[in-house]
Write an enzyme that holds these catalytic residues in place. Structure first.
Site, short mmCIF file in Angstrom:
data_model
loop_
_atom_site.label_atom_id
_atom_site.label_comp_id
_atom_site.label_asym_id
_atom_site.label_seq_id
_atom_site.Cartn_x
_atom_site.Cartn_y
_atom_site.Cartn_z
CD GLU A 1 -2.75 -1.09 2.11
OE1 GLU A 1 -2.93 -0.19 3.45
OE2 GLU A 1 -3.69 -1.76 2.31
CG HIS B 1 -6.48 -0.24 4.47
ND1 HIS B 1 -5.18 -0.74 4.86
CD2 HIS B 1 -7.28 -0.51 5.98
CE1 HIS B 1 -5.15 -1.26 6.31
NE2 HIS B 1 -6.71 -0.42 6.52
#
Length: 537
Positions: A263, A284
């Protein structure tokens, strides 16, 4: 707060959390956009830090955090925090597992429905001026089987909501008691069987060695070709390359992924982005709602303030957790074992410690003993070591110094409802204390196996000797001449002329000369003095 503390907030949290820190007199640095080099250069200045998932607190960072006392994770997952290094360095780490529970649950259900009805894909098509009802025909969730991996706080709530949609729910959770699953009508099945039977598979596990890539090539191979996978837990629970291969070979029908191995996600690092019609991906967002951000931010800030005030966090990650209500009920026993340990440390802590023992008897055994035992170890080590000792690193420090620990329980059928006995073995000898908690306070009831009854606070002189007439008179006279008042005196012995111990609670500290004079007078009586110690509890 007598001391000015500094706290770094290195990821985005709600303003309500910042307000709580500042209201407590804490200097707050809000730096969610700082780079790694800035973090490493400045982390040593802070007493506390609040993070979400973006800040990486590995060994490199934590070993530079010389003043850090507490790490607050505003959210649930904590794989961005090196717990082992934090524990070694005596840093409390906690998360806020309940603040974003509902947000994560609702996002999971949203992903299931979106994946079933192609909502995201159809929306994008219309934005591109494409009307294609046939292409985006979906499936109903009613009557389908949802397999949940990890039936904990979030997984169990997903199960209840899925049942409301008419889904059949099965689960795998090796750490959950079957009776807990039965309460929500979810049968617990072997992992392989859940994968084989499920139309939807949703992950709700933390990231551990056991759950890393819990879904990979082998697992996708045994799923139904119509199966859909949802992950709103931890990114590394799924092998991204294996999932992409399963989709490419039509081994499964689709996936909805909110958390990712790397990420932020970019087109160059995630092959799932090439499956526009079969994969839904979000950035997320599981715990990211206005309500959740407020909840986790408020809780994280309140807990940081609490820990800096020398309290325990409610959701600790590196010390044994105790329910707050249980903790309040058990607090007298935690205080008792701490006082016994402190007494022992000041009495015999100058000798090299080899072994520690603690024995619990009576009603104290109804509580979680681990926090009590850690409190005992901390209370022994803290007065005698220069290191920063707390409940987090007490056992680590003991292990480093080769100090072993034994914890045991007895029923204790005597008159006293509770007894805690501690034993200190050193290279010079073995010493024991036993105490109890009564409505009138904390009492020492035994020293080195000899019965006494003494309040567990104040200033003391302890004398171990061979029982002889005249000892009490000699000591009383010397202290009287020095105008040192004896508040309470207790003598314990097993037999006339045998080993004896005298404890005197006094009102002021005797000088070294007075202690030497007591020793000389007892030697004149040929009492074979084994120990003569002044200590203050």
């Amino acid at each position: 707060m007598s001391q000015l503390y500094k706290v770094l907030v290195s990821d985005n949290i709600a303003q309500k959390g910042i307000d709580i820190l500042e209201a407590a007199g804490i200097e707050v640095d809000f730096k969610p956009g700082q780079n790694r080099e800035e973090l490493l250069n400045s982390i040593g200045n802070y007493d506390g830090i609040i993070v979400r998932s973006m800040t990486i607190l590995n060994a490199e960072a934590l070993n530079k955090a010389k003043n850090l006392k507490v790490i607050g994770r505003a959210g649930t997952g904590y794989d961005n925090i090196d717990l082992d290094t934090a524990t070694k360095n005596g840093i409390f780490v906690f998360n806020t597992p309940t603040g974003n529970t509902i947000s994560a649950v609702e996002h999971t259900l949203g992903m299931i429905l979106s994946l079933s009805r192609n909502i995201a894909q159809a929306n994008q098509a219309l934005h591109n001026d494409i009307w294609d009802r046939k292409k985006y025909m979906g499936v109903e969730v009613k009557g389908k089987t949802l397999g949940i991996i990890g039936l904990g706080r979030i997984g169990s709530r997903v199960a209840k909501r899925a049942q409301a949609f008419g889904m059949k729910v099965i689960a795998n959770d090796p750490y959950l008691a079957p009776k807990n699953a039965e309460k929500i009508n979810v049968p617990l099945l072997p992992f392989k069987e859940v994968l084989e039977k499920s139309d939807y598979i949703s992950l709700h596990t933390p990231l551990t060695d056991e759950t890393y890539h819990i879904l990979s090539h082998k697992e996708f191979a045994i799923m139904k070709e119509t199966a859909r996978v949802i992950n709103c837990a931890r990114g590394q629970n799924i092998d991204t390359e294996a999932l992409a291969a399963a989709l490419e070979k039509n081994k499964i029908a689709g996936a909805a992924i909110d958390v990712h191995e790397e990420e932020p996600v970019k087109a160059t690092n995630n092959p799932l982005l090439s499956f526009e019609d079969r994969v839904i991906m979000t950035c997320h967002l599981g715990g990211t709602t206005t309500e959740a951000m407020d909840n986790v931010s408020i809780t994280a800030a309140e807990e940081v303030v609490s820990v800096l005030h020398s309290n325990l966090p409610e959701s600790p990650l590196n010390i044994p957790a105790m329910d707050p209500n249980e903790f309040n009920r058990a607090k007298p026993y935690i205080n008792l074992v701490t006082k016994l340990g402190n007494f022992m440390a000041k009495w015999k802590g100058n000798e090299r410690i080899v072994n520690l023992e603690v024995e619990y008897g009576g009603e104290v055994n109804q509580y979680n003993l681990k926090p009590m035992t850690l409190s005992f170890v901390k209370s022994i080590l803290e007065p005698i070591l220069d290191d920063r000792i707390n409940l987090v690193n007490a056992m680590h420090v003991a292990n480093e110094r080769g100090i072993s620990l034994k914890e045991s329980q007895i029923q204790n059928e005597g008159e006293l409802k509770n007894i805690i006995k501690v034993v200190l073995k050193t290279e010079q000898g073995e010493y024991s204390l036993a105490g109890t908690y009564l409505p009138i306070g904390f009492r020492v009831i035994e020293i080195n196996g000899l019965r006494i009854d003494l309040e567990l606070s104040g200033e003391f002189i302890i004398v171990s000797y061979q029982d002889k007439p005249g000892v009490i008179g000699k000591i009383g006279s010397i202290l009287g001449e020095a105008e040192i008042n004896i508040a309470i005196m207790q003598v314990g012995r097993k037999s006339f002329g045998g080993d004896a111990i005298m404890t005197m609670q006094i009102d002021s500290k005797p000088s070294a000369e007075i202690m030497t004079k007591i020793k000389q007078n007892l030697d004149d009586l040929d009492t074979n003095v084994k120990d003569l110690t002044y200590l203050k509890i």
